[in-house]
Design a protein around this motif. Structure first.
Motif, PDB file in Angstrom:
ATOM      1  N   UNK A 204       0.934  -0.950  -0.321  1.00  0.00           N
ATOM      2  CA  UNK A 204       0.475  -0.189   0.330  1.00  0.00           C
ATOM      3  C   UNK A 204       0.689   0.801   0.224  1.00  0.00           C
ATOM      4  N   UNK A 205       0.680   2.353  -0.957  1.00  0.00           N
ATOM      5  CA  UNK A 205       1.567   3.290  -0.571  1.00  0.00           C
ATOM      6  C   UNK A 205       1.786   4.307   0.431  1.00  0.00           C
ATOM      7  N   UNK A 206       0.357   4.535   1.234  1.00  0.00           N
ATOM      8  CA  UNK A 206       0.621   4.698   2.225  1.00  0.00           C
ATOM      9  C   UNK A 206       1.567   4.029   3.271  1.00  0.00           C
ATOM     10  N   UNK A 207       1.741   2.842   3.533  1.00  0.00           N
ATOM     11  CA  UNK A 207       2.009   2.737   4.168  1.00  0.00           C
ATOM     12  C   UNK A 207       4.289   2.460   4.106  1.00  0.00           C
ATOM     13  N   UNK A 208       4.318   2.767   2.420  1.00  0.00           N
ATOM     14  CA  UNK A 208       5.153   1.923   2.514  1.00  0.00           C
ATOM     15  C   UNK A 208       6.148   3.404   2.076  1.00  0.00           C
ATOM     16  N   UNK A 209       5.473   4.802   2.199  1.00  0.00           N
ATOM     17  CA  UNK A 209       6.320   6.490   2.853  1.00  0.00           C
ATOM     18  C   UNK A 209       7.234   6.155   3.399  1.00  0.00           C
ATOM     19  N   UNK A 210       8.295   5.868   3.644  1.00  0.00           N
ATOM     20  CA  UNK A 210       9.962   5.949   3.933  1.00  0.00           C
ATOM     21  C   UNK A 210      10.935   4.673   3.821  1.00  0.00           C
ATOM     22  N   UNK A 211      10.072   3.944   3.489  1.00  0.00           N
ATOM     23  CA  UNK A 211      10.470   2.053   3.423  1.00  0.00           C
ATOM     24  C   UNK A 211      10.851   2.311   2.142  1.00  0.00           C
ATOM     25  N   UNK A 212      10.572   3.115   0.864  1.00  0.00           N
ATOM     26  CA  UNK A 212      10.288   1.999  -0.250  1.00  0.00           C
ATOM     27  C   UNK A 212      11.376   3.945  -0.624  1.00  0.00           C
ATOM     28  N   UNK A 213      11.921   3.649  -1.890  1.00  0.00           N
ATOM     29  CA  UNK A 213      12.454   5.334  -2.826  1.00  0.00           C
ATOM     30  C   UNK A 213      11.315   6.489  -3.260  1.00  0.00           C
ATOM     31  N   UNK A 214      11.551   7.431  -2.773  1.00  0.00           N
ATOM     32  CA  UNK A 214      10.025   8.051  -2.728  1.00  0.00           C
ATOM     33  C   UNK A 214      10.196   8.135  -4.480  1.00  0.00           C
ATOM     34  N   UNK A 215      11.474   7.972  -5.766  1.00  0.00           N
ATOM     35  CA  UNK A 215      11.253   8.451  -7.213  1.00  0.00           C
ATOM     36  C   UNK A 215       9.897   6.842  -7.398  1.00  0.00           C
ATOM     37  N   UNK A 216      10.175   6.002  -6.598  1.00  0.00           N
ATOM     38  CA  UNK A 216       8.835   4.085  -7.079  1.00  0.00           C
ATOM     39  C   UNK A 216       7.516   4.994  -6.612  1.00  0.00           C
ATOM     40  N   UNK A 217       7.803   5.477  -6.415  1.00  0.00           N
ATOM     41  CA  UNK A 217       6.066   6.135  -5.600  1.00  0.00           C
ATOM     42  C   UNK A 217       5.754   6.871  -6.328  1.00  0.00           C
ATOM     43  N   UNK A 218       7.055   8.158  -6.994  1.00  0.00           N
ATOM     44  CA  UNK A 218       6.100   9.488  -7.360  1.00  0.00           C
ATOM     45  C   UNK A 218       5.902   8.368  -9.532  1.00  0.00           C
TER      46      UNK A 218
END
Length: 228
Positions: A204-218
């Motif tokens: 879940x994107x919200x749960x991955x904040x700080x755990x996956x690189x920001x650019x991957x979320x972008x």
């Protein structure tokens, strides 16, 4: 070499068993189901049929190569079977035992705050009131990029994932992605993206904040927008 200490089929089967939950989360349900199908093929191939053995193993290997590069169960590109003789019949037995383990493992519990994408599900996620959000913004009005949900029962709500736990102003990466998602125009759609499972990200994107690189979320958010 993989984390099992070798590049063998048996070592890889052990690795899948050890990291089965993380593998399922990273692959998503559809690709994980395909992994089970290919393991079943490996479990039933004749040990003296080298060609079929290699084909079955290659199918498993291709799925594992879809895992993120830093995933503990991802095989290096160098792990191949070219010129390698089939392993003994114990591989089939090992694959059968692994399948039994995977099929007996319960589905992972939903991550905190995961929503089904419906308004009711989104409103069940932790949120701040308008006053609380303003206080977290230093007393100023919350920026328009923040997701603001109109709750008929409780007034305006700001999903809590947009802020660091405990204190602090909104995450800059959240504001950036919310702009991509046009959260000021469609806050419910933006909230559904953040709070629902994402196969590409493996969570879940919200749960991955700080755990996956920001650019991957972008990139994941941009892919959604470009696909509209």
């Amino acid at each position: 070499m993989n984390a099992s200490g070798d590049g063998s089929v048996s070592g890889t089967l052990r690795l899948i068993g050890e990291h089965r939950t993380a593998i399922r989360e990273a692959l998503g349900d559809q690709r994980y189901a395909l992994l089970l199908t290919r393991l079943e093929t490996l479990a039933t191939v004749a040990s003296d049929d080298g060609r079929a053995f290699r084909r079955a193993w290659q199918g498993v290997r291709q799925i594992l190569l879809e895992l993120p590069f830093d995933h503990p169960a991802r095989l290096p590109d160098s792990v191949r079977l070219v010129g390698t003789a089939p392993e003994p019949a114990g591989v089939a037995a090992g694959a059968q035992e692994l399948l039994a383990l995977l099929l007996a493992t319960p589905d992972p519990a939903p991550e905190p705050g995961v929503s089904d994408g419906t308004p009711d599900g989104i409103l069940r996620a932790p949120a701040l009131s308008a006053d609380e959000a303003q206080a977290r913004c230093g007393g100023a009005a919350p920026p328009p990029e923040l997701i603001r949900l109109a709750d008929p029962q409780g007034g305006d709500r700001y999903p809590e994932f947009q802020f660091p736990t405990g204190c602090g102003t909104p995450y800059e990466i959240v504001l950036r992605i919310n702009r991509l998602l046009l959260a000021d125009v469609d806050p419910w759609g933006a909230a559904a993206w953040w709070l629902s499972g994402n196969t590409w990200l493996g969570g879940t994107p919200a749960a991955l904040l700080g755990r996956r690189p920001d650019q991957e979320l972008v990139v994941a958010a941009a892919a959604l927008v470009e696909g509209d």
